[in-house]
Design an enzyme around this catalytic site. Structure first.
Site, PDB file in Angstrom:
ATOM      1  N   ALA A 176       0.832  -0.770   0.118  1.00 44.94           N
ATOM      2  CA  ALA A 176      -0.253  -0.021  -0.097  1.00 44.94           C
ATOM      3  C   ALA A 176       1.108   0.809  -0.201  1.00 44.94           C
ATOM      4  O   ALA A 176       1.037   2.032   0.763  1.00 44.94           O
ATOM      5  CB  ALA A 176      -0.566  -0.696   1.153  1.00 44.94           C
ATOM      6  N   CYS A 177       2.116   1.347  -1.205  1.00 47.94           N
ATOM      7  CA  CYS A 177       2.624   2.170  -1.130  1.00 47.94           C
ATOM      8  C   CYS A 177       2.978   3.219  -2.185  1.00 47.94           C
ATOM      9  O   CYS A 177       2.490   2.515  -3.172  1.00 47.94           O
ATOM     10  CB  CYS A 177       4.297   2.348  -1.089  1.00 47.94           C
ATOM     11  SG  CYS A 177       5.860   2.447  -1.276  1.00 47.94           S
ATOM     12  N   GLY A 178       3.180   3.924  -2.457  1.00 51.26           N
ATOM     13  CA  GLY A 178       2.871   4.793  -4.148  1.00 51.26           C
ATOM     14  C   GLY A 178       4.048   3.797  -5.040  1.00 51.26           C
ATOM     15  O   GLY A 178       3.692   4.132  -5.617  1.00 51.26           O
ATOM     16  N   PHE A 179       4.510   3.469  -4.158  1.00 52.09           N
ATOM     17  CA  PHE A 179       5.842   2.873  -4.928  1.00 52.09           C
ATOM     18  C   PHE A 179       5.347   1.360  -5.767  1.00 52.09           C
ATOM     19  O   PHE A 179       6.051   0.899  -6.590  1.00 52.09           O
ATOM     20  CB  PHE A 179       7.358   2.346  -4.571  1.00 52.09           C
ATOM     21  CG  PHE A 179       7.688   4.478  -4.702  1.00 52.09           C
ATOM     22  CD1 PHE A 179       8.330   4.568  -5.646  1.00 52.09           C
ATOM     23  CD2 PHE A 179       8.713   4.129  -3.587  1.00 52.09           C
ATOM     24  CE1 PHE A 179       9.065   6.166  -5.965  1.00 52.09           C
ATOM     25  CE2 PHE A 179       9.218   5.835  -3.602  1.00 52.09           C
ATOM     26  CZ  PHE A 179       8.971   6.312  -3.873  1.00 52.09           C
ATOM     27  N   THR A 180       3.952   1.233  -5.223  1.00 57.18           N
ATOM     28  CA  THR A 180       3.600  -0.094  -4.828  1.00 57.18           C
ATOM     29  C   THR A 180       3.396  -0.810  -6.599  1.00 57.18           C
ATOM     30  O   THR A 180       3.317  -2.042  -6.947  1.00 57.18           O
ATOM     31  CB  THR A 180       2.140  -0.209  -4.623  1.00 57.18           C
ATOM     32  OG1 THR A 180       2.979  -0.698  -3.491  1.00 57.18           O
ATOM     33  CG2 THR A 180       2.043  -1.813  -4.424  1.00 57.18           C
TER      34      THR A 180
END
Length: 161
Positions: A36-40
């Protein structure tokens, strides 16, 4: 202190012991991941690298970590299902670990000692920090979270040569 990657073992996302010696002679891209990360969305690029270079000897290893903004709070089963369902991940995913602090996995203690970050920092700063490890089990390079997987292709090709 270990001199190469082969001294370590980890648990697969299913909880099975994985001696990293099984990857002797292969190139590894080791990544601390989060669901659940912007980099996912980098999971897609990592899977592409796995598909393009896997037959030539690249192994991508994902290590879920919940230490950065609590962005991977699920169980190993939930994380594995998420990666498969949303990104078609077929590369090995390992059990969730800590990458910093007193409970940091020994592999990550070694990786960060071998390839410190900016200004010599041994800490992992965020999700999707990547380490390229050569066929000899030694770290070639550390990449920042914002380094997109496709930008690593030239270094991966050189390591596979």
């Amino acid at each position: 202190m270990a001199t190469d990657l082969y001294a370590f073992e980890a648990l697969s996302i299913e909880g099975q012991s994985v001696p990293l010696d099984r990857y002797r002679g292969q190139v590894l891209l080791i990544v601390n991941t989060a669901s659940a990360c912007g980099f996912t969305p980098q999971f897609a690029g990592l899977e592409t690298l796995h598909q393009i270079y896997g037959e030539r000897g690249l192994v991508v290893l994902g290590f879920p970590c919940n230490q950065f903004g609590h962005q991977d709070p699920g169980s190993n089963a939930e994380i594995g299902a998420f990666c498969q369902r949303n990104y078609g991940v077929s590369f090995p995913m390992m059990s969730k670990i800590d990458v910093n602090g007193a409970d940091a996995h020994p592999l990550y203690r070694w990786l960060t000692a071998e390839a410190p970050g900016l200004l010599g920092s041994k800490a992992i700063k965020w999700n999707f920090t990547k380490f390229l490890v050569g066929k000899d089990g030694r770290v070639i390079r550390r990449y920042a979270p914002q380094d997109a997987p496709e930008k690593l292709a030239k270094d991966i090709e050189a390591a596979l040569a």
